[in-house]
Design an enzyme around this catalytic site. Structure first.
Site, PDB file in Angstrom:
ATOM      1  N   SER A   1       0.801  -1.234   0.000  1.00 29.59           N
ATOM      2  CA  SER A   1       0.000   0.000   0.000  1.00 29.59           C
ATOM      3  C   SER A   1       0.830   1.277   0.000  1.00 29.59           C
ATOM      4  O   SER A   1       0.294   2.360  -0.219  1.00 29.59           O
ATOM      5  CB  SER A   1      -0.942   0.006   1.215  1.00 29.59           C
ATOM      6  OG  SER A   1      -0.208  -0.075   2.430  1.00 29.59           O
TER       7      SER A   1
ATOM      8  N   THR B   1      -2.310  -6.467  -0.899  1.00 28.22           N
ATOM      9  CA  THR B   1      -3.070  -5.753   0.131  1.00 28.22           C
ATOM     10  C   THR B   1      -4.551  -5.869  -0.180  1.00 28.22           C
ATOM     11  O   THR B   1      -4.953  -6.140  -1.315  1.00 28.22           O
ATOM     12  CB  THR B   1      -2.687  -4.259   0.168  1.00 28.22           C
ATOM     13  OG1 THR B   1      -3.001  -3.671  -1.114  1.00 28.22           O
ATOM     14  CG2 THR B   1      -1.210  -4.075   0.457  1.00 28.22           C
TER      15      THR B   1
ATOM     16  N   ARG C   1      -8.047   3.256   7.233  1.00 30.24           N
ATOM     17  CA  ARG C   1      -7.219   4.216   6.525  1.00 30.24           C
ATOM     18  C   ARG C   1      -7.059   5.459   7.389  1.00 30.24           C
ATOM     19  O   ARG C   1      -8.032   5.956   7.946  1.00 30.24           O
ATOM     20  CB  ARG C   1      -7.843   4.585   5.164  1.00 30.24           C
ATOM     21  CG  ARG C   1      -7.770   3.469   4.136  1.00 30.24           C
ATOM     22  CD  ARG C   1      -6.338   3.235   3.673  1.00 30.24           C
ATOM     23  NE  ARG C   1      -6.210   2.172   2.679  1.00 30.24           N
ATOM     24  CZ  ARG C   1      -5.907   0.923   2.963  1.00 30.24           C
ATOM     25  NH1 ARG C   1      -5.733   0.555   4.218  1.00 30.24           N
ATOM     26  NH2 ARG C   1      -5.776   0.028   1.989  1.00 30.24           N
TER      27      ARG C   1
ATOM     28  N   GLU D   1       1.351   9.180   6.727  1.00 29.86           N
ATOM     29  CA  GLU D   1       2.355   8.124   6.929  1.00 29.86           C
ATOM     30  C   GLU D   1       3.427   8.228   5.844  1.00 29.86           C
ATOM     31  O   GLU D   1       3.116   8.491   4.688  1.00 29.86           O
ATOM     32  CB  GLU D   1       1.691   6.741   6.868  1.00 29.86           C
ATOM     33  CG  GLU D   1       0.791   6.426   8.031  1.00 29.86           C
ATOM     34  CD  GLU D   1       0.187   5.023   7.930  1.00 29.86           C
ATOM     35  OE1 GLU D   1       0.732   4.185   7.172  1.00 29.86           O
ATOM     36  OE2 GLU D   1      -0.826   4.756   8.595  1.00 29.86           O
TER      37      GLU D   1
ATOM     38  N   HIS E   1       0.586   0.843  11.838  1.00 35.08           N
ATOM     39  CA  HIS E   1      -0.065   0.299  10.648  1.00 35.08           C
ATOM     40  C   HIS E   1       0.276  -1.179  10.457  1.00 35.08           C
ATOM     41  O   HIS E   1       0.719  -1.608   9.388  1.00 35.08           O
ATOM     42  CB  HIS E   1       0.337   1.099   9.400  1.00 35.08           C
ATOM     43  CG  HIS E   1      -0.619   0.939   8.249  1.00 35.08           C
ATOM     44  ND1 HIS E   1      -0.776   1.882   7.277  1.00 35.08           N
ATOM     45  CD2 HIS E   1      -1.464  -0.089   7.905  1.00 35.08           C
ATOM     46  CE1 HIS E   1      -1.666   1.467   6.382  1.00 35.08           C
ATOM     47  NE2 HIS E   1      -2.098   0.268   6.746  1.00 35.08           N
TER      48      HIS E   1
END
Length: 384
Positions: free
Chosen positions: A45, A66, A210, A239, A256
């Site tokens: 991702s 993912t 998310r 991130e 995460h």
């Protein structure tokens, strides 16, 4: 055939080594130059896959190991005739077990004898949300589902879903939506000042979907106000350069990794491998199960004197305790500003092996059928 692959995808050699040459790369910041001579691109991702990255390259197939696809311009790939595969649902159980572990800690904090006294609102009833709901319902939790896109698409199941306001009244509110910025129900900053104002200190907010679903600035302001909710975040805005001030304010902070069980990651690789084999007309000869190592902890035993809730939650924490990941992330956030982002990615790259509950056999001596059913609900193997 050249396969360019994110170095964090497990079992690359085992699944793809006999299909082509593998070149490992860092997924974040991947450049066009690194993929221009590739035939196949495998990502996670952290890599944006779009026209800017791939136009003019040899890439004919893209796989993301993912469940989400918001980092991939799927329509552009389709227009170019480039094959594509994601891995929907590959780590749904891993994320569900993460949420259960967080709820268990929250129940301990509130000194609850029966954690199923908590009501749980789930926003997003896709693979993860649905898996979580099934587990919670089998554990006798009261569960409410909010998924406006599904509610619109499934009028025959309209009564299955409730509004966001109803979900926000639950003891635990957990988010498992994709990130969308357009359409009838965009999820970007779905949780902002208005929604956060509805939550109190008696409630737990979890985001393992998310990061941008929750407005980080609004959350930071809310956590400085009286009667703020208890917050557990696994995903973050910006991130890997996340806000250390927000990490400091939330109750539980993880990097995460909710879906980072070994089983979940390996299943993601397997799902992409299967689609690539079909795309190339090759036989599918490998399965993730044949590569799973023996777990470090393989058996726990409980006698007839075990208290149901205590036994269940003890076994759950033996498989995964999120407080260890919380400590790792907080240590990283104490580093110099220029080091934090790279250290955040390193926490994910070097993540220790975490096994799902299905890897642990539970021996029950003289136990009730109720306890047996609850262990099965989470996915433990039983020996009666």
């Amino acid at each position: 055939m050249l396969i360019v692959a994110d170095e964090n995808i497990p079992l690359l050699d085992s699944f793809f080594g006999d299909i082509g040459e593998i070149r490992r790369v860092k997924g974040r910041g991947l450049t066009r130059h690194e993929v221009e001579d590739a035939d196949v691109l495998l990502v996670r991702s952290v890599t944006r896959v779009n026209r800017e990255l791939l136009e003019g390259t040899r890439v004919r197939f893209v796989g993301t190991a993912t469940i989400g696809t918001d980092h991939v311009d799927v329509e552009w790939l389709k227009e170019q005739g480039i094959g594509f595969s994601a891995a929907p649902g590959c780590n749904a159980r891993s994320v569900a077990e993460y949420v259960l572990a967080v709820i268990s800690l929250f129940a301990d904090q509130r000194d609850l004898c029966d954690w199923s006294d908590l009501s749980v609102g789930i926003v997003g009833a896709g693979n993860v949300g649905s898996e979580l709901a099934r587990m919670l319902e089998r554990l006798d939790f009261e569960v409410k589902l909010c998924d406006p896109p599904r509610q619109d698409a499934e009028p025959e199941n309209a009564e299955t879903f409730v509004s966001l306001s109803e979900v926000l009244a639950c003891d635990v509110v957990t988010f498992h939506t994709p990130l969308t910025r357009s359409g009838d129900h965009p999820t970007h900053h779905m949780v902002s000042g208005q929604q956060l104002a509805e939550l109190s200190s008696e409630q737990l907010l979890i985001n393992a979907g998310r990061g941008e679903v929750v407005d980080g600035a609004a959350l930071l302001r809310r956590l400085d106000q009286p009667d703020a909710p208890v917050v557990a975040l696994d995903v973050w805005e910006q991130e890997p350069a996340i806000d250390p001030g927000l990490v400091d304010k939330v109750w539980l902070a993880t990097p995460h990794i909710a879906g980072y069980s070994l089983e979940g990651k390996m299943q993601g690789t397997e799902m992409v491998y299967q689609v690539l084999c079909r795309y190339l007309g090759l036989p599918i000869r490998k399965k993730a199960g044949q590569f799973l190592p023996e777990p470090a902890l393989s058996k726990m035993s409980f006698t007839r004197n075990a208290v149901e809730d205590e036994a269940l939650r003890l076994a759950l924490s033996a498989c995964y305790d999120p407080r260890k990941d919380d400590l790792r992330l907080r240590r990283v956030m104490k580093r110099a500003e220029g080091e934090r982002a790279e250290a955040f990615d390193r926490l994910r790259r070097d993540y220790p092996v975490r096994r799902e509950c299905s890897s642990l056999k539970i021996q029950l001596k003289g136990s009730s059928k109720s306890l047996q059913d609850r262990f099965r609900a989470i996915g433990f193997k039983l020996k009666i």
